[in-house]
Write a protein that holds these residues in place. Structure first.
Motif, PDB file in Angstrom:
ATOM      1  N   LEU A 162       0.705  -1.397   0.084  1.00  8.53           N
ATOM      2  CA  LEU A 162       0.052   0.004   0.045  1.00  8.53           C
ATOM      3  C   LEU A 162       0.626   1.337  -0.055  1.00  8.53           C
ATOM      4  CD1 LEU A 162      -2.669  -1.020   2.597  1.00  8.53           C
ATOM      5  CD2 LEU A 162      -3.031  -0.921   0.199  1.00  8.53           C
ATOM      6  N   TRP A 183      -2.098   5.710  -0.040  1.00  9.77           N
ATOM      7  CA  TRP A 183      -3.057   5.118   0.780  1.00  9.77           C
ATOM      8  C   TRP A 183      -2.787   5.129   2.172  1.00  9.77           C
ATOM      9  CZ3 TRP A 183      -6.849   3.548  -2.512  1.00  9.77           C
ATOM     10  CH2 TRP A 183      -6.473   3.392  -3.814  1.00  9.77           C
ATOM     11  N   THR A 189      -8.336   6.415   3.809  1.00  6.11           N
ATOM     12  CA  THR A 189      -7.713   5.160   3.271  1.00  6.11           C
ATOM     13  C   THR A 189      -6.807   4.440   4.325  1.00  6.11           C
ATOM     14  OG1 THR A 189      -6.059   6.304   2.179  1.00  6.11           O
ATOM     15  CG2 THR A 189      -7.897   5.833   0.989  1.00  6.11           C
ATOM     16  N   ALA A 193      -7.657   0.887   5.674  1.00  2.00           N
ATOM     17  CA  ALA A 193      -6.503  -0.299   5.300  1.00  2.00           C
ATOM     18  C   ALA A 193      -6.237  -1.025   6.547  1.00  2.00           C
ATOM     19  CB  ALA A 193      -5.330   0.348   5.173  1.00  2.00           C
TER      20      ALA A 193
END
Lengths: 331, 421
Positions: A162, A183, A189, A193
């Protein structure tokens, strides 16, 4: 030969302890005997759970940066007063210990979203893996494999995927020409995540519990429903779900407890950032007690006592739910 | 019966070997920025040959272990006999006074005396160890990117603003994600803050509230980060006081200018190789100074050691002039031993960038501001650094305004002072 020897040893031992045990039972009755057999467990529980809990509670009533209790000063409930000193509990910036309330809010949101998604995904996966699909054993192994990984490894793998120069951005750029996206440095995000990665890491365990539940449902119920021409969705709501409920409750409570304790994967993945948007309560305790320069073990202890209280409530919920299920089963 | 005794003795030995130090055992906890772990092992193997009665174990650990776990181990009465640390002052209550055990106390005072106050408890005159290297914060520029962009490297008197403008041009021309990066560390932004005129130490020696000059640098840094000039990733990729470095981004040509320090030279030499040309630039200027922050890693002995004589022998060996010289030359670190400095160094590298960078840092050390020189020996430095880094990150992540952060920084430091009493 070996088992014969083992049996002989066991019989010898039983021979030695038999007479004192009988005398003890005679003197104390059945309740006393039960207590006697509980002693080893009570000792382990006392040494590894009860005593640390009491010490931790005493720590929470002390102040200073020192580790040894005798070097710390007694401050009573000051740590708790500071934690609860807030203008508005929904606005961490109005609190004296803004980090604690930020961590509480993050954890609460994480728990709600993660547990719902985890249960739904585990259920769907279990339902699919319960069918006669091609390579069923292989798929079961695939879903269970992440459970075997160390949380730090899990966090690192996903960090490599990521991060800005990670695998995901590479794929998005190569296949779709998309610009790289951070990210893990975007609040939303990064938060999602941590949810996604923890689900990926633990889903296999819950899927397994639900799969076991599904396989315990008698096949003849489904056959009867099929003969009656019952729709698939009705079969799911009227047969599968009610009979799977004990397993679902176990999964729910275990997932809740685990979600409140979220730390390792998230810490490796985001370090609590961006800002403090993925700083969960265990990381806050770790930061206060261990990581920050001039540590505050008293505050860390108070925060962990409060978290422990939440876990106790969740455990009581599990016990109550289990009892209710047992009673239903008896009826 | 005899057999039973043997078994019991063996079990006791096994148990003791995991919990107690035997005479002659010395355990060193060591972290590395570059190749210094390998150099140390080599030096120690020679020491062991000459001193067969002393066995030295080197536990190589990550820097975060030194920063986060060592303090807890020490507080709990455990820990190694010797450790390489950067947190020199605030843990000084755990350091051993080597004075009664050293071969030549005057040698130590003469050669390492300038930095002893950095690692002593306030008001004490103990000799707890020595600095394995002196460091200075400063910048590194990717010269290849500047050349390709046709942008001239800012000169020695260039300001932070000049660097921001120049690197922005490079970033736009070379399509790199960020123009410049600075480590997520309170220590790292303190040089620039002092260059702007900030003062951390109050008249009473206690932490002063964050002043307008310090606020100005913070506000500039946040502005550069919001504008995408300064690298956002390292600063917002962690919470609290966690350290993050942008070295990999510089090595991978993702930033044109990286503000770190002299300890990165061996790392860059090894990892960049000939991939691109890089230069050390010294510290950009502010309205008040062009200063970096001095510091370094110290090798300190622990009060809790059971073998102080053996520990002192190891320390005497590592601090001796020929060994300290070899260590500095092979690791490319700036030495603290005065005899080594006076005798000159022949850094063991053919890498021209590394040699020039070392010279640049030696030159930059002459412009270090007096305010910066005080901080390594100031008890509250870490409390200040921690508050700065955690709150500035929150502003960069959009969690609070600058004004809120300024208030929180003062409050955090006040809380630490209160808690430490």
């Amino acid at each position: 030969m070996a088992s014969g020897l083992t049996m002989a040893v066991v019989e010898r031992i039983m021979g030695i302890i038999d007479i004192p045990l009988r005398r003890w039972q005679k003197a104390t009755g059945q309740t006393g005997m039960a207590s006697f057999f509980l002693l080893p467990n009570m000792a382990v529980f006392g040494v590894f759970v009860l005593i640390p809990f009491v010490i931790n509670f005493i720590y929470s009533m002390t102040g200073g940066a020192q580790i040894f209790l005798d070097e710390r000063r007694y401050v009573g409930m000051q740590q708790y007063r500071e934690i609860f000193s807030c203008g508005n509990y929904l606005d961490p910036n109005s609190c004296v210990q803004d980090g604690f309330w930020t961590a509480v809010q993050n954890t609460a949101l994480f728990v709600v979203l993660q547990v719902i998604l985890l249960i739904v995904l585990s259920l769907v996966t279990a339902l699919i893996l319960n069918r006669e699909i091609i390579g069923r054993s292989f798929w079961r192994a695939v879903f269970f494999f992440p459970v075997l990984l160390s949380p730090v490894v899990t966090g690192l793998i996903w960090r490599w995927i990521l991060q800005r120069q990670g695998l995901l951005n590479f794929i998005l750029y190569e296949w779709f020409g998309a610009e790289p996206f951070n990210w893990l440095t975007d609040r939303t995000t990064a938060f999602m995540a941590t949810i996604g990665v923890t689900i990926w890491a633990h889903m296999g365990f819950y899927t397994l519990i639900l799969l076991a539940g599904l396989q315990a449902i008698p096949k003849d119920l489904y056959e009867a429903a099929q003969m009656d021409g019952t729709s698939r969705s009705r079969v799911f709501w009227r047969i599968t779900l009610p009979l799977l409920m004990p397993n679902l409750i176990v999964v729910l409570v275990l997932a809740l407890i685990r979600a409140v304790q979220v730390f390792d994967e998230a810490f490796v993945l985001t370090g609590g950032g961006p800002g403090t948007s993925t700083m969960y309560i265990v990381q806050y305790i770790y930061e206060m007690g261990f990581a920050s320069e001039l540590r505050n073990p008293g505050l860390a202890a108070a925060a962990s006592i409060l978290m422990g209280a939440v876990l106790v409530v969740l455990t009581l919920m599990q016990m109550a739910a289990s009892r209710r299920n047992e009673k239903k089963g008896e009826r | 019966m005899m057999k039973n005794k043997t078994i019991i003795a063996a079990a006791a030995m096994a148990l003791m070997s995991t919990t107690a130090a035997f005479a002659g055992d010395v355990r060193i906890m060591w972290y590395s920025d570059g190749v210094e772990g390998e150099v140390l092992k080599d030096l120690i193997s020679r020491f062991e040959k000459d001193n067969p009665d002393i066995h030295v174990t080197i536990d190589e650990v990550a820097y975060s272990v030194i920063k986060e776990q060592l303090p807890v181990q020490l507080a709990a009465g455990n820990g190694p006999d010797i450790a390489r640390v950067t947190n020199l002052k605030s843990l000084s209550q755990y350091w051993l006074d080597l004075t009664p055990y050293l071969k030549d106390v005057d040698f130590w005072k003469k050669n390492y005396g300038d930095q002893l106050d950095w690692m002593r408890p306030d008001g004490s005159d103990i000799i707890p160890g020595f600095m394995t290297q002196i460091t200075l914060t400063g910048g590194f520029a990717n010269k290849t990117l500047f050349d390709q962009a046709g942008v001239a490297l800012p000169g020695p008197d260039a300001t932070w603003e000049d660097w921001a403008k120049a690197t922005q041009k490079v970033a736009e021309s070379q399509q790199i994600p960020y123009a410049f990066a600075i480590d997520r560390s309170g220590h790292r932004i303190t040089g620039p803050m002092i260059s702007y005129g900030a003062n951390y130490i109050g008249a009473d020696g206690m932490p002063a509230p964050l002043d307008d000059k310090g606020k100005k640098f913070i506000s500039d840094l946040v502005g550069w980060t919001k504008d995408g000039i300064a690298e956002r990733d390292v600063w917002v990729s962690a919470a609290g006081t966690t350290y993050r470095a942008a070295a990999d981004d510089f090595i991978n040509s993702q930033v044109a200018f990286y503000y770190a320090g002299s300890w990165q030279i061996p790392n860059f030499m090894t990892k960049i190789g000939t991939d691109f040309d890089w230069v050390a630039t010294g510290s950009p200027c502010g309205p008040a100074a062009c200063t970096g922050m001095p510091g370094g890693a110290g090798l300190v002995a622990m009060k809790a050691t059971k073998n102080p004589e053996d520990v002192a022998k190891v320390m005497d060996y590592l601090a001796s002039t020929p060994v300290a010289k070899e260590f500095a030359e092979r690791t490319l670190f700036l030495p603290s031993n005065k005899e080594v400095i006076a005798g000159g160094l022949d850094f063991k590298t053919d890498n021209q960038f590394a040699k020039e960078a070392l010279n640049t840092f030696v030159k930059a050390s002459s412009t270090t501001a007096p305010e910066a020189l005080k901080l390594p020996g100031w008890k509250w430095s870490d409390a200040y650094y921690g508050a700065l880094v955690s709150r500035v990150s929150q502003v960069m992540a959009g969690e609070m305004s600058l004004d809120e952060a300024y208030g929180r920084i003062d409050q955090d430091i006040a809380d630490k002072v209160k808690e430490a009493k």
